[in-house]
Design an enzyme around this catalytic site. Structure first.
Site, PDB file in Angstrom:
ATOM      1  N   GLU A   1      69.081 -15.607  -9.773  1.00 33.01           N
ATOM      2  CA  GLU A   1      68.572 -16.355 -10.945  1.00 33.01           C
ATOM      3  C   GLU A   1      67.091 -16.678 -10.831  1.00 33.01           C
ATOM      4  OE1 GLU A   1      72.381 -19.103 -11.817  1.00 33.01           O
ATOM      5  OE2 GLU A   1      70.746 -19.209 -13.279  1.00 33.01           O
TER       6      GLU A   1
ATOM      7  N   HIS B   1      41.283  -4.995  -2.647  1.00 30.54           N
ATOM      8  CA  HIS B   1      41.447  -6.248  -1.898  1.00 30.54           C
ATOM      9  C   HIS B   1      40.240  -6.356  -0.970  1.00 30.54           C
ATOM     10  CE1 HIS B   1      43.093  -9.636   0.164  1.00 30.54           C
ATOM     11  NE2 HIS B   1      43.463  -8.985   1.259  1.00 30.54           N
TER      12      HIS B   1
ATOM     13  N   VAL C   1      44.402  -0.091   8.052  1.00 32.04           N
ATOM     14  CA  VAL C   1      43.904   1.221   8.499  1.00 32.04           C
ATOM     15  C   VAL C   1      42.568   1.573   7.845  1.00 32.04           C
ATOM     16  CG1 VAL C   1      46.256   2.060   8.899  1.00 32.04           C
ATOM     17  CG2 VAL C   1      45.117   2.576   6.727  1.00 32.04           C
TER      18      VAL C   1
HETATM   19  N1  LIG Z   1      50.580  -3.132  -3.121  1.00 33.82           N
HETATM   20  C1  LIG Z   1      50.034  -3.790  -4.138  1.00 33.82           C
HETATM   21  O1  LIG Z   1      50.635  -3.978  -5.161  1.00 33.82           O
HETATM   22  C2  LIG Z   1      48.625  -4.281  -4.048  1.00 33.82           C
HETATM   23  C3  LIG Z   1      47.759  -3.764  -3.074  1.00 33.82           C
HETATM   24  N2  LIG Z   1      46.436  -4.125  -3.122  1.00 33.82           N
HETATM   25  C4  LIG Z   1      45.495  -3.517  -2.176  1.00 33.82           C
HETATM   26  O2  LIG Z   1      45.430  -2.122  -2.455  1.00 33.82           O
HETATM   27  C5  LIG Z   1      45.154  -1.407  -1.250  1.00 33.82           C
HETATM   28  C6  LIG Z   1      46.236  -0.365  -1.049  1.00 33.82           C
HETATM   29  O3  LIG Z   1      47.437  -1.060  -0.872  1.00 33.82           O
HETATM   30  P1  LIG Z   1      48.842  -0.340  -1.183  1.00 33.82           P
HETATM   31  O4  LIG Z   1      48.718   0.494  -2.405  1.00 33.82           O
HETATM   32  O5  LIG Z   1      49.896  -1.385  -1.111  1.00 33.82           O
HETATM   33  O6  LIG Z   1      48.950   0.629   0.068  1.00 33.82           O
HETATM   34  P2  LIG Z   1      50.199   1.524   0.484  1.00 33.82           P
HETATM   35  O7  LIG Z   1      50.800   1.025   1.748  1.00 33.82           O
HETATM   36  O8  LIG Z   1      51.123   1.723  -0.689  1.00 33.82           O
HETATM   37  O9  LIG Z   1      49.376   2.876   0.786  1.00 33.82           O
HETATM   38  C7  LIG Z   1      50.058   3.995   1.084  1.00 33.82           C
HETATM   39  C8  LIG Z   1      49.078   5.150   1.079  1.00 33.82           C
HETATM   40  O10 LIG Z   1      48.188   5.009   2.190  1.00 33.82           O
HETATM   41  C9  LIG Z   1      48.301   6.185   3.008  1.00 33.82           C
HETATM   42  N3  LIG Z   1      48.142   5.861   4.414  1.00 33.82           N
HETATM   43  C10 LIG Z   1      48.945   5.057   5.150  1.00 33.82           C
HETATM   44  N4  LIG Z   1      48.489   5.004   6.406  1.00 33.82           N
HETATM   45  C11 LIG Z   1      47.387   5.796   6.449  1.00 33.82           C
HETATM   46  C12 LIG Z   1      46.472   6.169   7.472  1.00 33.82           C
HETATM   47  N5  LIG Z   1      46.620   5.692   8.704  1.00 33.82           N
HETATM   48  N6  LIG Z   1      45.451   7.001   7.154  1.00 33.82           N
HETATM   49  C13 LIG Z   1      45.304   7.459   5.888  1.00 33.82           C
HETATM   50  N7  LIG Z   1      46.138   7.168   4.879  1.00 33.82           N
HETATM   51  C14 LIG Z   1      47.160   6.338   5.170  1.00 33.82           C
HETATM   52  C15 LIG Z   1      49.697   6.694   2.740  1.00 33.82           C
HETATM   53  O11 LIG Z   1      49.744   8.044   3.100  1.00 33.82           O
HETATM   54  P3  LIG Z   1      51.131   8.859   2.935  1.00 33.82           P
HETATM   55  O12 LIG Z   1      51.177   9.131   1.489  1.00 33.82           O
HETATM   56  O13 LIG Z   1      50.961  10.080   3.744  1.00 33.82           O
HETATM   57  O14 LIG Z   1      52.229   7.944   3.387  1.00 33.82           O
HETATM   58  C16 LIG Z   1      49.817   6.457   1.249  1.00 33.82           C
HETATM   59  O15 LIG Z   1      49.202   7.479   0.519  1.00 33.82           O
HETATM   60  C17 LIG Z   1      45.107  -2.463  -0.145  1.00 33.82           C
HETATM   61  O16 LIG Z   1      43.787  -2.866   0.046  1.00 33.82           O
HETATM   62  C18 LIG Z   1      45.925  -3.612  -0.733  1.00 33.82           C
HETATM   63  O17 LIG Z   1      45.582  -4.869  -0.191  1.00 33.82           O
HETATM   64  C19 LIG Z   1      45.930  -4.959  -4.085  1.00 33.82           C
HETATM   65  C20 LIG Z   1      46.768  -5.486  -5.045  1.00 33.82           C
HETATM   66  C21 LIG Z   1      48.169  -5.247  -5.025  1.00 33.82           C
END
Ligand SMILES: NC(=O)C1=CN([C@@H]2O[C@H](COP(=O)(O)OP(=O)(O)OC[C@H]3O[C@@H](n4cnc5c(N)ncnc54)[C@H](OP(=O)(O)O)[C@@H]3O)[C@@H](O)[C@H]2O)C=CC1
Ligand SMILES: CC(=O)[C@](C)(O)C(=O)O
Length: 329
Positions: free
Chosen positions: A231, A108, A85
């Site tokens: 495990e 990322h 997104v």
């Molecule tokens: N997950 C991980 O551990 C890792 C992630 N990354 C990178 O970090 C970045 C974030 O990933 P991650 O933290 O997993 O993301 P998440 O899926 O956890 O992000 C969720 C957040 O994004 C918001 N969101 C979801 N859809 C939309 C939208 N359409 N418009 C605006 N906001 C939106 C959600 O809003 P709401 O709160 O309303 O639901 C929430 O606040 C990515 O680039 C990922 O590749 C890098 C290393 C590790």
């Protein structure tokens, strides 16, 4: 040449007086925002209208704005929303609010590397990528430790992108462990490969194949679950702490003999060839295109395959055992 940076190499003062907007409050967003705040930095949160995370962020003391307003108020904008997104949110809310000398930050490299986001030339663009799920980024910080991270500089308009990036990495705790300098290309391609062929995809495929082999041979599913999934954490923890030697030191010699003689039979030349094909699909953009189109089609494959696993015997047995036994906190 390998470049690794630690706390001593980073200066939080570079972020003094700067407003950091964390867009998104999910796995990485909540963790990085809370760590930055506790590092004494000025952090605001940007969320979509009606976000379910607004209250949670406010409860932690953050000022929460809609995405566009947060970007307009910030000197540094960190996009921590799902990769699929980011391009639309950037186009609609972020791009018009970037001003000369701002920094656009990622964890990322997907959207920069595959050209889904093309920032203006008069801003810094860098990545600080924790090599860890977000909840561990927070937990390790609270414990006074940090997770390793990667730093990549895509644009250095101000001439200070690396220094500011290292300060940001220190703010989330990564320089406590060490931050390796890389590029958006290298982080993107290796991260996608790792999560597909080894960490998530490879591991779940191996676990499911092992579990099904034992169950189909007539063994109790509960025993198969313990052997093939439960495990695994214990073995991986030993690998994490000290590599192959540490794990092999701790397991029995019987297990080690099985490890070194049977493992190569499973990961044979066909598997290695398939891994190379997975990497090629990442490098040539095929995976990125598939993932972008899958989201535009409202995720038919993602939803169907996820549901299939949710309904699997492996998941049902695991849920039952976690309810009956107390190894999970
Ligand atoms: N997950 C991980 O551990 C890792 C992630 N990354 C990178 O970090 C970045 C974030 O990933 P991650 O933290 O997993 O993301 P998440 O899926 O956890 O992000 C969720 C957040 O994004 C918001 N969101 C979801 N859809 C939309 C939208 N359409 N418009 C605006 N906001 C939106 C959600 O809003 P709401 O709160 O309303 O639901 C929430 O606040 C990515 O680039 C990922 O590749 C890098 C290393 C590790
Ligand atoms: C934790 C991590 O970096 C992953 C698995 O690549 C991800 O969640 O994107």
């Amino acid at each position: 040449m390998l470049e690794i940076y630690y706390d001593k190499d980073a200066n939080l003062d570079l972020l003094s007086g700067k407003t950091i907007a964390i867009i998104g409050y999910g796995s990485q967003g909540h963790a990085q925002a809370q760590n930055l705040k506790e590092s004494g930095l000025d952090v605001i949160i940007g969320l979509k209208e009606g976000s379910k995370s607004k209250t949670t962020a406010e409860d932690f003391g953050f000022e929460v704005y809609n995405t566009a307003e947060a970007a307009a108020r910030a000197d540094i904008v960190q996009l921590l929303i799902p990769d699929e997104v980011q391009s639309a949110v950037y186009k609609n809310d972020i791009e018009k609010n970037l001003v000369e000398g701002n920094a656009l930050v990622f964890s990322h490299g997907f959207n920069i590397h595959f050209g889904q986001i093309v920032p203006p030339e008069n801003v810094d663009v860098f990545m600080v990528a924790p090599k860890s799920p977000g909840h561990l980024v927070r937990r390790m910080y609270e414990e006074g430790r940090g997770v390793p991270g990667l730093l990549a500089i895509e644009q250095d308009y101000t001439g200070k992108a690396k220094e500011v990036g290292l300060a940001y990495a220190k703010g989330i705790g990564c320089t406590r462990a060490g931050v390796i300098k890389t590029t958006f290309k290298e982080e993107t391609e290796t991260d996608l490969f790792g999560e597909q062929a080894v960490l998530c995809g490879g591991t779940t495929a191996l676990v499911k194949a092992g579990f099904e082999t034992l169950v189909e041979a007539g063994y109790q599913p509960e025993i198969a679950y313990f052997e093939c999934l439960h495990e695994l954490k214990l073995i991986v923890d030993l690998l994490y702490e000290g590599g192959l030697g540490n794990m092999r030191y701790s397991v029995s010699d019987t297990a080690q003999y099985g490890d070194i003689t049977v493992g190569p039979r499973l990961i044979n030349d066909n598997v290695k060839a398939e891994m190379k094909s997975v990497l090629e699909d990442i490098q040539n953009g095929k995976f990125a295109r598939d993932w972008i189109l899958e989201n535009r089609a409202n995720r038919p494959l993602f939803n169907a395959l996820t549901k299939k696993d949710e309904d699997s015997l492996l998941e049902k047995v695991g849920k039952k055992l976690r309810g009956m036994m107390s190894w999970i906190k």
